[in-house]
Each structure stands twice: as C-alpha cells, then as structure tokens.
Design a protein around this motif. Structure first.
Motif, PDB file in Angstrom:
ATOM      1  N   VAL A 154      -8.179   6.165   5.234  1.00 40.48           N
ATOM      2  CA  VAL A 154      -8.305   5.635   3.881  1.00 40.48           C
ATOM      3  C   VAL A 154      -8.085   4.131   3.911  1.00 40.48           C
ATOM      4  N   ILE A 155      -8.992   3.416   3.276  1.00 42.35           N
ATOM      5  CA  ILE A 155      -8.854   1.966   3.164  1.00 42.35           C
ATOM      6  C   ILE A 155      -8.206   1.669   1.819  1.00 42.35           C
ATOM      7  N   LEU A 156      -7.086   0.954   1.872  1.00 46.38           N
ATOM      8  CA  LEU A 156      -6.334   0.651   0.654  1.00 46.38           C
ATOM      9  C   LEU A 156      -6.326  -0.848   0.416  1.00 46.38           C
ATOM     10  N   GLY A 157      -5.955  -1.199  -0.783  1.00 47.55           N
ATOM     11  CA  GLY A 157      -5.815  -2.610  -1.071  1.00 47.55           C
ATOM     12  C   GLY A 157      -5.934  -2.869  -2.543  1.00 47.55           C
ATOM     13  N   ALA A 158      -5.545  -4.079  -2.947  1.00 46.99           N
ATOM     14  CA  ALA A 158      -5.615  -4.433  -4.359  1.00 46.99           C
ATOM     15  C   ALA A 158      -7.079  -4.523  -4.782  1.00 46.99           C
ATOM     16  N   SER A 159      -7.301  -4.438  -6.090  1.00 41.97           N
ATOM     17  CA  SER A 159      -8.666  -4.563  -6.587  1.00 41.97           C
ATOM     18  C   SER A 159      -9.222  -5.928  -6.186  1.00 41.97           C
ATOM     19  N   GLY A 160     -10.440  -5.923  -5.722  1.00 45.98           N
ATOM     20  CA  GLY A 160     -11.087  -7.193  -5.406  1.00 45.98           C
ATOM     21  C   GLY A 160     -10.735  -7.757  -4.045  1.00 45.98           C
ATOM     22  N   CYS A 161     -10.100  -6.969  -3.167  1.00 45.58           N
ATOM     23  CA  CYS A 161      -9.730  -7.517  -1.865  1.00 45.58           C
ATOM     24  C   CYS A 161     -10.800  -7.246  -0.828  1.00 45.58           C
ATOM     25  N   GLY A 162     -11.857  -6.581  -1.208  1.00 43.98           N
ATOM     26  CA  GLY A 162     -12.955  -6.406  -0.257  1.00 43.98           C
ATOM     27  C   GLY A 162     -12.990  -5.053   0.421  1.00 43.98           C
ATOM     28  N   LYS A 163     -12.412  -4.029  -0.214  1.00 44.49           N
ATOM     29  CA  LYS A 163     -12.414  -2.705   0.413  1.00 44.49           C
ATOM     30  C   LYS A 163     -13.842  -2.170   0.539  1.00 44.49           C
ATOM     31  N   SER A 164     -14.574  -2.243  -0.564  1.00 47.82           N
ATOM     32  CA  SER A 164     -15.953  -1.738  -0.524  1.00 47.82           C
ATOM     33  C   SER A 164     -16.781  -2.573   0.442  1.00 47.82           C
ATOM     34  N   THR A 165     -16.505  -3.865   0.502  1.00 48.02           N
ATOM     35  CA  THR A 165     -17.232  -4.735   1.430  1.00 48.02           C
ATOM     36  C   THR A 165     -16.960  -4.314   2.866  1.00 48.02           C
ATOM     37  N   LEU A 166     -15.690  -4.011   3.162  1.00 47.22           N
ATOM     38  CA  LEU A 166     -15.344  -3.551   4.506  1.00 47.22           C
ATOM     39  C   LEU A 166     -16.096  -2.258   4.832  1.00 47.22           C
ATOM     40  N   LEU A 167     -16.131  -1.367   3.850  1.00 45.63           N
ATOM     41  CA  LEU A 167     -16.825  -0.095   4.058  1.00 45.63           C
ATOM     42  C   LEU A 167     -18.306  -0.338   4.340  1.00 45.63           C
ATOM     43  N   LEU A 226      -5.869  -7.461   7.409  1.00 47.00           N
ATOM     44  CA  LEU A 226      -5.088  -6.234   7.341  1.00 47.00           C
ATOM     45  C   LEU A 226      -3.607  -6.577   7.271  1.00 47.00           C
ATOM     46  N   CYS A 227      -2.886  -5.892   6.417  1.00 51.37           N
ATOM     47  CA  CYS A 227      -1.463  -6.163   6.382  1.00 51.37           C
ATOM     48  C   CYS A 227      -0.663  -4.975   6.893  1.00 51.37           C
ATOM     49  N   ALA A 228      -1.269  -3.796   6.938  1.00 45.59           N
ATOM     50  CA  ALA A 228      -0.511  -2.651   7.426  1.00 45.59           C
ATOM     51  C   ALA A 228      -1.470  -1.567   7.863  1.00 45.59           C
ATOM     52  N   GLU A 229      -0.985  -0.717   8.758  1.00 42.28           N
ATOM     53  CA  GLU A 229      -1.799   0.372   9.257  1.00 42.28           C
ATOM     54  C   GLU A 229      -0.858   1.491   9.662  1.00 42.28           C
ATOM     55  N   LEU A 268       4.241   4.210   5.920  1.00 45.35           N
ATOM     56  CA  LEU A 268       4.166   2.894   5.282  1.00 45.35           C
ATOM     57  C   LEU A 268       5.077   2.842   4.065  1.00 45.35           C
ATOM     58  N   ARG A 269       5.089   3.930   3.323  1.00 38.52           N
ATOM     59  CA  ARG A 269       5.908   3.970   2.110  1.00 38.52           C
ATOM     60  C   ARG A 269       7.392   3.870   2.471  1.00 38.52           C
ATOM     61  N   ASP A 270       7.794   4.601   3.502  1.00 42.73           N
ATOM     62  CA  ASP A 270       9.223   4.691   3.798  1.00 42.73           C
ATOM     63  C   ASP A 270       9.733   3.561   4.676  1.00 42.73           C
ATOM     64  N   HIS A 271       8.877   2.981   5.484  1.00 47.27           N
ATOM     65  CA  HIS A 271       9.390   2.043   6.472  1.00 47.27           C
ATOM     66  C   HIS A 271       8.880   0.625   6.343  1.00 47.27           C
ATOM     67  N   SER A 272       8.022   0.393   5.361  1.00 43.72           N
ATOM     68  CA  SER A 272       7.522  -0.975   5.253  1.00 43.72           C
ATOM     69  C   SER A 272       8.553  -1.859   4.583  1.00 43.72           C
ATOM     70  N   THR A 273       8.620  -3.085   5.039  1.00 41.09           N
ATOM     71  CA  THR A 273       9.562  -4.027   4.435  1.00 41.09           C
ATOM     72  C   THR A 273       8.850  -4.993   3.509  1.00 41.09           C
ATOM     73  N   ASP A 274       7.543  -5.001   3.568  1.00 39.88           N
ATOM     74  CA  ASP A 274       6.779  -5.916   2.713  1.00 39.88           C
ATOM     75  C   ASP A 274       6.913  -5.473   1.252  1.00 39.88           C
ATOM     76  N   PRO A 275       7.384  -6.347   0.370  1.00 41.60           N
ATOM     77  CA  PRO A 275       7.555  -5.922  -1.032  1.00 41.60           C
ATOM     78  C   PRO A 275       6.237  -5.518  -1.683  1.00 41.60           C
TER      79      PRO A 275
END
Lengths: 260, 394
Positions: A38-51, A225-228, A234-241
């Motif tokens: 699954v490709i995640l990201g904020a709206s407008g960050c280019g997810k569909s473009t990546l796809l 990419l900021c996380a994978e 990612l939910r439990d161990h990410s430190t990025d706010p």
C-alpha cells in the motif's frame, strides 16, 4: 539453502516532475511477489503519480522501475506492451467505458487480448463481476450505477485477464464500510488464492491494517519516501510525529508546509 | 482411449541475455481417458490460467459433452497453479457435468475456495433476457416523445421567465459571459462566414449567368443575388453555420457539465442553470447571427460583383441594380429572421446539452442532436416566415 525469491517489482531511485516541479525523487523500494503493498501519504504528495510510474504510464525523470528484473522504463515499445499485459489497473475514477455495459467493459480485454471461446469469455467476465459483488448488474451502463459500484466494476475489468499484478488507485474511497470490508476480503482472498500481487493507493486506515503486508509512505515535505514496513510496525515504532499522527488520524498542529 | 492436448507459452517479455531469473516456461495440459468403470477421467496439469484456457476450454467442454460416461472425474494432481479464470473453468466443467456425478480430485483448499467465489450464485443462473416487444417499444417511444415535448415546453417557459427577470433586473444577467460567448461564436466564425458567403455569391451568380445570357439578361443576376441573399440565404447560412460551429459546442459543454454534476452543483448553489448558462449563450447567439448574416451578405455580393466583372459589366451597374431590387426592408426582414434563428440555435444547443445522459457517448449524442434539431427548427421557422411575410406583403 534456497535464496529468497527476487522481488517482483523494484523501484530504483525514481524521480518524477511535472513542468520542472519535482513531485518526488530518490524513491526506492521493492514489492515481493504475492504481497499487498500500500502506498500512503498526504493528499497531493504524488501517490497516484508514483503508481502511474510503476505501471509505465508516465516516464520518470530519473531512476527506473523493474518488473521481474526487466526494466519497464528502458523497455522497447513491444517489450513494454508485453510487460503491461501482466498488469491490471484500476483508475481513481473507474474509467469505465460509458457506452458499454458492465459486462461489455469486463469482456473487452478478454475479447481483444485473448483467443478464448465466446462462452469462456462470457463465463469468466461474469465471474469477475461476481468477485466484486456485482452479480446481477451485468447489463447496467456505468452511468446507471453508483460511484462505489463503478469502482468495483473497474476492479473487475482490471482483473479480467487475471494479471499477476493489480494496481488499484483508491479502491475503497467512497465505499460504505461493509462493502469496503468485503472488498478487502476479496483482495486478501485473491492475494492468497492466486498469488496476485497488489499495489494499492489508499487512505483507509482500517483497510490498510487489514490488507497491507507492506506500506511505503511518501512525504510531501521531503518529497521522498519517509517510511517503509508493516503498518502496525510503523504505527507502534515510528518516532516521526507526522507518521504517528497519520496512523492515529490526528491533526498535526504545526506548520510543516514547505512553500513550492 | 487416450487423448492429450498440450500447449506451452512463455510468460513475461522475451528473456534478455545474462538475466539471472529466466521466466519459467509455463504450460498446461489436459488429458482425457475413458476409464472402464463408466467414469470420464480428465487430468489437468500445469499452469491453469486464462492463456492456457485459450486452448483447453473447448477441449474440456467437448470431452464432457461427447462422453457418455455417467461420472466425470477431474484430476488436478499435476496442476501447479490455478487462477480465478482456471477456477471458473472447473466450475464450467462441473456445471456441464450437471446431474452426472462430478468429482474433483486433488484440488487444493485455495482452488476450492476460488471456485466458490467465482461460481455464479443459483438465483442468477437463469438469465432473463428481455425480448423485443413491438407494443411496449411503441409505448416507450410515445412516452419518450411526450416527455421531450414536455421538456421543451418547460425549458421555453423557464427561459422566458428568466429573460423577463433579467429585463427587470439587468444585473442578474452575466453580461461578461454574453461577451465571451459572442466572441468565440461570432468573431471566431467570421473567416468561415466570409468564405462561405463569397462562394455562395460566386456560384449562384455564375450558375444563373449562364442561362440568363441566352436572353441577354445577365445584368439581372444582381437582382437575383441581392434579393435571395438579403432575404433568405444570408440569415439561413449564418444560422446553419452557427448551429454547426457553436450550437454543437454549447451542447457538448453543457452535456459535459451535466455528466460531471456541475449543473447539479449550480442548482444547489441556488444558481439557476437556465439563467447562469443558457441565457448568456442564447443572447450571444441572438446578437451574433444577424451580424454574421450581414457579413455573409457583403461577402456574397462581392462574389456576385466578381462574376459581373468577368462578364465585362461595370460594378457600378451591379450596385445600382442591387439597391434598386432589394430594399432596406428586405435586409431588415432578413436580419430579424436571423435574430429568431440565432435564438433557436442557441436555445436548442443548450437544451440538448442539459438533456444529456451519462457518459462520454451521451455528450457526443447531445452535440449531434443539437445540430440536427437546430437545422430542422430553422427550416420550419423559415417556412413560417415565408408565409407570414407573403401575407403581410413584406
């Protein structure tokens, strides 16, 4: 000892730009055979473009996409169309052909790209519509059905030739929770039973936890990419706010917008 | 008895030299054997996907159809992979076996589950295809025609109400849109109007000059051209050109807006589509047609003058004959007709757009219908005008 199977899709240092404006750059990740990515990201960050880069609709400005070790980016047109036969794509708005019924929409790739006998095409096309719970709507025109049904019909069309890789652009957006959960089940079932690899753009957290083996997150601020990893990880161990807020569905109370 | 049908295919693009993971050869096979205990043995092997089925589907069906065996046994022991299409094939074999015994040997859990997913549910097995029925078709046609007439009346009524409202409160009219539409529908059409007008004048004069010459009456082509252009052909050709160029564009634009739910968005914002979209377009068309007709008249008369010159007649004679034959009243009558035609073309273009159904095909259909309806309306109205003008002695 057997070496681990090579990844089905490799994205290597991919960069995309529209009119000189960079959408993302230095994007690298692998998708293993049979997994749901699954490709995640904020709206407008280019997810569909990546796809769209991953299935070869857009040309990257740098980097490449490899399918089973073969470069999609540097392939000749005939190699590329051969590779593309193994993809099924569902576009964000469905992109069903408005002048055809749902059954005709699903039949089209079977009629044009295979030499199956007519009764086989009929049976297979109807079975695809059944897989997305649209049995009984074969004769409807796309204009006569709801938005969620259009999405499901588009998924059925993408699955018509039983591709090895299915690219779905926001399949569950606009679906009610029950239908959305049923669609998740179908995706999981197909992934398990037939080993279809899914690459999905999605925002639905509940669905992501359920179906995703692997998520890649695009960050609009750094444009890469900021996380994978697995969603729970990612939910439990990410430190990025930002990632934490994303998975907890919270507002992020700070100005992180980078002016273009 | 033993028959075998095999095929093989190379998956994924041709292998490149030096590739580490050559694409595996994937093939499927179907073997049929009539066993002694009245059981048809169908053994499947290999990679069961839609490509394999191109060869195997009919072979499998035929094997079951032709066999008189009481039981069918399908052996999946050597199947390495089975996708949803493969599962549907197994379901089709099972359905064809029908009341005969059907047995699936060595099927994996996944394949069984997949078969369950792709098998048509019992209620939908009998497909009810509605047959064509002349009486209900006639009824549907009548209802459709009546509802179209109703829509036309409602549209005309709404248009008149909006027009009256805008006359009382001119601020409600989006004057900027009128100018914008008039520019694209009018200014943009000038080259084609001049071209058609010039050709029309030229051809009409030249063709009539040939027979008239026999009577020495070639000077009268100025009368003929002047009257027919100013009274009839100028407004007629200008409005038909507008229908083809802009009426279809109105229909396509409004049709696309309808498909994209933009018309609904306007309605819910409290902006009447007729006031917001239709009125500017119709007013623009109303202004544009007489102007274009005037230009077309000038271009047509120029064409006539060219023919006059080629017959060695002076242009001054041409001009004096035209002004003698055709009065200002003729010209004004023609321009008035142009106003009416323009209103009809703009109105029907917008109406067809608003009536558009869903999908890309509906937009194309709306554009086509707008042109056809506009030309029919222009023809009918022109006939009415002919009777009216004759009886009024204009």
């Amino acid at each position: 000892m057997q070496p681990p199977p090579p990844p089905l899709i490799r994205v290597r240092d991919l960069a995309a730009a529209f009119d000189g404006r960079t959408i993302f750059e230095h994007v690298s990740f692998d998708v293993a055979r049979g997994e749901v990515c699954v490709i995640l990201g904020a709206s407008g960050c280019g997810k569909s473009t990546l796809l769209k880069h991953m299935f070869g609709l857009l040309e990257p400005t740098a980097g490449e996409v490899l399918i089973q070790g073969q470069s999609l980016t540097h392939a000749t047109p005939s190699q590329r169309s051969e590779l593309m036969r193994h993809f099924g794509v569902m576009y964000q708005s469905g992109a069903l052909f408005g002048s055809m019924t749902l059954l005709e929409n699903v039949r089209l790739p079977l009629e044009e790209l295979s030499t199956l006998p007519d009764d086989a095409i009929h049976a297979i096309a109807r079975s695809k519509l059944k897989l997305v719970a649209l049995e009984g709507y074969e004769g409807y025109m796309p204009a006569e059905i709801s938005g969620g049904m259009k999405k499901r019909a588009a998924i059925a069309r993408a699955m018509a030739l039983d591709p090895e890789i299915l690219f779905l652009d926001e399949p569950s957006a606009g679906l009610d929770p029950i239908t959305s959960a049923e669609l998740d089940d179908t995706i999981l079932e197909l992934a398990r039973a037939t080993g279809v690899t899914f690459v999905i753009v999605s925002h639905e957290l509940a669905s992501i936890y359920k179906i995703a083996d692997h998520v890649v997150m695009l960050d609009r601020r750094t444009r890469t990419l900021c996380a994978e990893g697995s969603p729970a990880d990612l939910r439990d161990h990410s430190t990025d706010p930002w990632i934490q807020s994303f998975f907890r569905r919270e507002a992020l109370h700070q100005t992180t917008e980078v002016p273009q | 008895m033993r028959r075998s049908l095999g095929y093989s295919t190379q998956m994924v693009a041709p292998a490149q030299p030096g590739r580490t993971d050559p694409a595996p050869m994937r093939s499927a096979e179907l073997r049929v054997a009539e066993a002694t205990d009245d059981t048809l043995q169908v053994a499947l092997a290999g990679h069961l996907d839609s490509r394999a089925l191109e060869q195997l589907w009919q072979a499998g069906m035929r094997a079951i159809e032709r066999s008189g065996a009481r039981r069918v046994r399908v052996d999946l022991g050597d199947v390495s992979y089975c996708d949803a299409a493969g599962a549907r094939f197994l379901v089709a074999l099972r359905d064809l076996a029908g009341s005969r015994g059907f047995e699936l040997a060595a099927a994996s859990e996944q394949t069984l589950r997949l078969m369950e997913l792709v098998a048509p549910s019992p209620r939908s097995r009998t497909e009810s295809r509605s047959r064509w029925d002349p009486i209900s078709a006639l009824g549907r046609l009548a209802v459709q025609q009546l509802s179209e007439l109703w829509q036309l009346i409602a549209f005309t009524g709404e248009f008149c109400v909006m027009l009256a409202r805008c006359c009382v409160k001119p601020r409600e009219l989006r004057f900027r849109d009128v100018i914008r539409v008039a520019e694209s529908a009018g200014v943009g059409a000038i080259p084609i109007v001049l071209l058609i007008g010039f050709l029309l004048g030229l051809i009409l004069s030249f063709q009539s000059a040939i027979p008239m010459r026999r009577f020495g009456a070639q000077a009268f082509i100025a009368d003929l051209l002047g009257i027919s252009l100013l009274r009839e052909l100028g407004p007629l050709m200008a409005s038909i050109l507008l229908a083809a160029r802009s009426g279809s564009a109105f229909a396509a634009e409004l049709g696309t807006m309808r498909v994209n739910e933009e018309i609904d968005a306007l309605t819910t914002m409290g902006l009447e589509p007729v006031r917001f979209l239709v009125l500017p377009r119709v007013l623009a068309a109303l202004l544009v047609v007489p102007t274009l007709a005037l230009l077309l008249n000038v271009a047509g008369l120029t064409g006539g003058a060219v023919v006059y010159l080629s017959l060695d007649l002076p242009v001054s004679t041409f001009l004096s004959r035209v002004s003698d034959a055709a009065t200002v009243g003729d010209m004004l009558g023609g321009l008035f007709k142009g106003c009416v035609f323009g209103t009809l073309v703009g109105g029907i273009g917008c109406l067809r757009g608003l009536q558009a159904g869903g999908g890309a095909g509906a937009v194309g259909e709306a554009a086509t219908r707008s042109v056809v309806s506009a030309i029919i309306l222009i023809t009918i109205t022109d006939g009415i005008f002919a009777v009216l003008f004759y009886n009024l002695g204009i």
